[in-house]
Design a protein around this motif. Structure first.
Motif, PDB file in Angstrom:
ATOM      1  N   HIS A  26       0.819  -1.218   0.000  1.00 43.33           N
ATOM      2  CA  HIS A  26       0.000   0.000   0.000  1.00 43.33           C
ATOM      3  C   HIS A  26       0.852   1.267   0.000  1.00 43.33           C
ATOM      4  O   HIS A  26       0.449   2.293  -0.550  1.00 43.33           O
ATOM      5  CB  HIS A  26      -0.944  -0.015   1.203  1.00 43.33           C
ATOM      6  CG  HIS A  26      -1.831  -1.224   1.237  1.00 43.33           C
ATOM      7  ND1 HIS A  26      -2.763  -1.486   0.262  1.00 43.33           N
ATOM      8  CD2 HIS A  26      -1.910  -2.267   2.127  1.00 43.33           C
ATOM      9  CE1 HIS A  26      -3.394  -2.615   0.537  1.00 43.33           C
ATOM     10  NE2 HIS A  26      -2.891  -3.116   1.661  1.00 43.33           N
ATOM     11  N   HIS A  27       2.039   1.202   0.586  1.00 44.45           N
ATOM     12  CA  HIS A  27       2.872   2.411   0.654  1.00 44.45           C
ATOM     13  C   HIS A  27       3.384   2.820  -0.721  1.00 44.45           C
ATOM     14  O   HIS A  27       3.574   4.011  -0.988  1.00 44.45           O
ATOM     15  CB  HIS A  27       4.038   2.214   1.637  1.00 44.45           C
ATOM     16  CG  HIS A  27       5.072   1.237   1.196  1.00 44.45           C
ATOM     17  ND1 HIS A  27       4.849  -0.125   1.142  1.00 44.45           N
ATOM     18  CD2 HIS A  27       6.350   1.426   0.789  1.00 44.45           C
ATOM     19  CE1 HIS A  27       5.947  -0.731   0.728  1.00 44.45           C
ATOM     20  NE2 HIS A  27       6.868   0.177   0.500  1.00 44.45           N
ATOM     21  N   VAL A  28       3.596   1.858  -1.617  1.00 44.74           N
ATOM     22  CA  VAL A  28       4.045   2.235  -2.955  1.00 44.74           C
ATOM     23  C   VAL A  28       2.876   2.612  -3.855  1.00 44.74           C
ATOM     24  O   VAL A  28       3.032   3.385  -4.803  1.00 44.74           O
ATOM     25  CB  VAL A  28       4.898   1.121  -3.617  1.00 44.74           C
ATOM     26  CG1 VAL A  28       6.176   0.887  -2.829  1.00 44.74           C
ATOM     27  CG2 VAL A  28       4.116  -0.173  -3.774  1.00 44.74           C
ATOM     28  N   LEU A  29       1.701   2.074  -3.573  1.00 39.19           N
ATOM     29  CA  LEU A  29       0.524   2.430  -4.366  1.00 39.19           C
ATOM     30  C   LEU A  29       0.112   3.878  -4.152  1.00 39.19           C
ATOM     31  O   LEU A  29      -0.511   4.495  -5.016  1.00 39.19           O
ATOM     32  CB  LEU A  29      -0.643   1.506  -4.008  1.00 39.19           C
ATOM     33  CG  LEU A  29      -0.630   0.123  -4.658  1.00 39.19           C
ATOM     34  CD1 LEU A  29      -1.674  -0.768  -4.015  1.00 39.19           C
ATOM     35  CD2 LEU A  29      -0.854   0.229  -6.161  1.00 39.19           C
ATOM     36  N   LYS A  30       0.472   4.434  -3.000  1.00 43.02           N
ATOM     37  CA  LYS A  30       0.119   5.822  -2.695  1.00 43.02           C
ATOM     38  C   LYS A  30       1.015   6.827  -3.423  1.00 43.02           C
ATOM     39  O   LYS A  30       0.697   8.008  -3.505  1.00 43.02           O
ATOM     40  CB  LYS A  30       0.225   6.069  -1.183  1.00 43.02           C
ATOM     41  CG  LYS A  30      -0.791   5.293  -0.353  1.00 43.02           C
ATOM     42  CD  LYS A  30      -0.540   5.500   1.132  1.00 43.02           C
ATOM     43  CE  LYS A  30      -1.493   4.665   1.987  1.00 43.02           C
ATOM     44  NZ  LYS A  30      -1.182   4.800   3.438  1.00 43.02           N
ATOM     45  N   ARG A  31       2.144   6.342  -3.933  1.00 44.72           N
ATOM     46  CA  ARG A  31       3.092   7.245  -4.590  1.00 44.72           C
ATOM     47  C   ARG A  31       2.555   7.749  -5.923  1.00 44.72           C
ATOM     48  O   ARG A  31       1.856   7.038  -6.640  1.00 44.72           O
ATOM     49  CB  ARG A  31       4.423   6.526  -4.837  1.00 44.72           C
ATOM     50  CG  ARG A  31       5.219   6.234  -3.601  1.00 44.72           C
ATOM     51  CD  ARG A  31       6.304   5.221  -3.914  1.00 44.72           C
ATOM     52  NE  ARG A  31       7.099   5.619  -5.066  1.00 44.72           N
ATOM     53  CZ  ARG A  31       8.314   6.155  -5.008  1.00 44.72           C
ATOM     54  NH1 ARG A  31       8.864   6.360  -3.826  1.00 44.72           N
ATOM     55  NH2 ARG A  31       8.979   6.466  -6.090  1.00 44.72           N
ATOM     56  N   LYS A  32       2.906   8.983  -6.267  1.00 42.72           N
ATOM     57  CA  LYS A  32       2.585   9.510  -7.584  1.00 42.72           C
ATOM     58  C   LYS A  32       3.457   8.834  -8.623  1.00 42.72           C
ATOM     59  O   LYS A  32       4.572   8.417  -8.349  1.00 42.72           O
ATOM     60  CB  LYS A  32       2.843  11.025  -7.625  1.00 42.72           C
ATOM     61  CG  LYS A  32       1.820  11.867  -6.902  1.00 42.72           C
ATOM     62  CD  LYS A  32       2.216  13.332  -6.913  1.00 42.72           C
ATOM     63  CE  LYS A  32       2.351  13.877  -8.331  1.00 42.72           C
ATOM     64  NZ  LYS A  32       2.719  15.306  -8.347  1.00 42.72           N
ATOM     65  N   GLU A  33       2.938   8.739  -9.844  1.00 42.34           N
ATOM     66  CA  GLU A  33       3.729   8.196 -10.952  1.00 42.34           C
ATOM     67  C   GLU A  33       4.944   9.096 -11.163  1.00 42.34           C
ATOM     68  O   GLU A  33       4.834  10.320 -11.212  1.00 42.34           O
ATOM     69  CB  GLU A  33       2.878   8.181 -12.227  1.00 42.34           C
ATOM     70  CG  GLU A  33       3.473   7.396 -13.367  1.00 42.34           C
ATOM     71  CD  GLU A  33       3.253   5.894 -13.231  1.00 42.34           C
ATOM     72  OE1 GLU A  33       3.756   5.163 -14.080  1.00 42.34           O
ATOM     73  OE2 GLU A  33       2.589   5.469 -12.273  1.00 42.34           O
TER      74      GLU A  33
END
Length: 368
Positions: free
Chosen positions: A210-217
């Motif tokens: 989940h922590h990487v899914l929250k990152r902007k592209e």
């Protein structure tokens, strides 16, 4: 007993590299994650997110229970990518640092580190791309450093690897991999090549990333990130004031701080003018930037491209081009640009001319 293959995966802290490492683990490989630090955060007064990216990459490796390493290529990035980037802008061209970064850093220094220092059988990245070889073919390929000559030894027998488009055409990143060597391609896995971005996100969610899914592209200059380009580039290049000049009548319309702040096809925001004008050419000698009054002005279109010596992924030109000196193919000079039919002409000095079937807008020197 089957040998367990060791794959070293480049970890950026983003969702693509996280899922790549996960898929490699699921295939039964011994996986090691490596985060590359390629930009000195001290230079940017804490603006760069490298430390947060490294932390996110480490958390992924912890969750997958795989070893994590951090390696610095700050010096190599400066000398082999960023210095070239600045020099090209000074010459009036528009370089692509992502292409250079892949060529020199990820698929050269990182590849050598993975194989020589970590004992990898292959490397993997989160690029959306495919190759013509299956995983086991990649493992069987010998690790041969690139030849420095234009043509390889004719008696050397090699099963060349082709770089192929990803299944997700919108995310396809083969444009950014267009300068990597055959020796790198022969030892690289692209776990995401057959997947769509949406499916990759679904895998990440199910795996608890989940922590990487929250990152902007990630956007912007490779490893440097998204920022105000003019402010950033003027930290490294002295202002070179010049004039905006109308391509139609030679009239001076305004002034600018440097030709390197503009690229062909870009809207030139000229003080005092309400209507949009667009960059069609630059004269480095005088500092003039020539502009046209509409986005589809004829001066913005070109149908001929002259290259320096070409980089061939197979290390030598296609047989058809060598034999006939001409060959039909397709062309693009930007990521996600539609492929355009063209005719290649091979010259004696190894340079190539590409004649496009129809003119295209803002064909920009330095982009290919």
């Amino acid at each position: 007993m089957q040998v367990v293959r060791h794959v070293v995966c480049a970890m950026s802290g983003g969702v693509d590299s996280a899922v790549s490492a996960l898929l490699l683990r699921r295939r039964g490989y011994q996986v090691t994650g490596v985060f590359m630090n390629n930009w000195d955060v001290v230079d940017e007064h804490g603006m760069c997110s490298a430390e947060k990216d490294c932390e996110d990459a480490y958390r992924v490796c912890q969750k997958l229970d795989i070893p994590f390493h951090q390696v610095s290529y700050v010096k190599e990035y400066w000398h082999e990518v960023f210095s070239y980037f600045l020099n090209e802008y000074e010459k009036g061209r528009t370089p692509n640092p992502d292409v250079l970064c892949n060529k020199h850093i990820k698929f050269n220094h990182f590849l050598n580190y993975a194989i020589d220092n970590l004992g990898a059988d292959a490397i993997a990245t989160g690029h959306y791309a495919r190759t013509s070889h299956e995983d086991e073919d990649i493992f069987q390929n010998q690790y041969l450093k690139s030849s420095q000559t234009l043509f390889r030894n004719r008696f050397e027998i090699r099963n060349n690897v082709k770089l192929l488009q990803a299944a997700d055409f919108f995310k396809d990143q083969t444009f950014f991999l267009s300068q990597i060597s055959q020796c790198a391609l022969r030892k690289t896995l692209f776990p995401l090549g057959g997947l769509t971005k949406d499916f990759v996100k679904k895998i990440a969610a199910e795996a608890g990333f989940h922590h990487v899914l929250k990152r902007k592209e990630s956007m912007g200059i490779c490893f440097i990130g998204e920022r105000n380009f003019e402010k950033f580039i003027l930290e490294y290049l002295e202002p070179q004031p010049g004039n905006f000049v109308s391509i139609e009548d030679g009239k001076i319309l305004g002034t600018h701080k440097g030709w390197f702040l503009f690229t062909l096809g870009q809207r030139a925001r000229i003080g005092g003018l309400r209507d949009p004008w667009f960059v069609v050419d630059k004269d480095v000698a005088t500092g003039d930037i020539f502009v046209a009054p509409c986005t589809d002005h004829p001066a913005l279109f070109r149908d001929l491209l002259r290259t320096d010596r070409m980089h061939w992924i197979a290390e030598e030109p296609p047989a058809e081009l060598v034999n006939n000196k001409m060959m039909d193919c397709h062309f693009r000079f930007q990521h996600q640009m539609a492929l355009v039919p063209c005719v290649l002409t091979l010259n004696q000095d190894g340079t190539v001319w590409a004649t496009l079937v129809k003119p295209i807008r803002a064909l920009t020197p330095g982009q290919v």
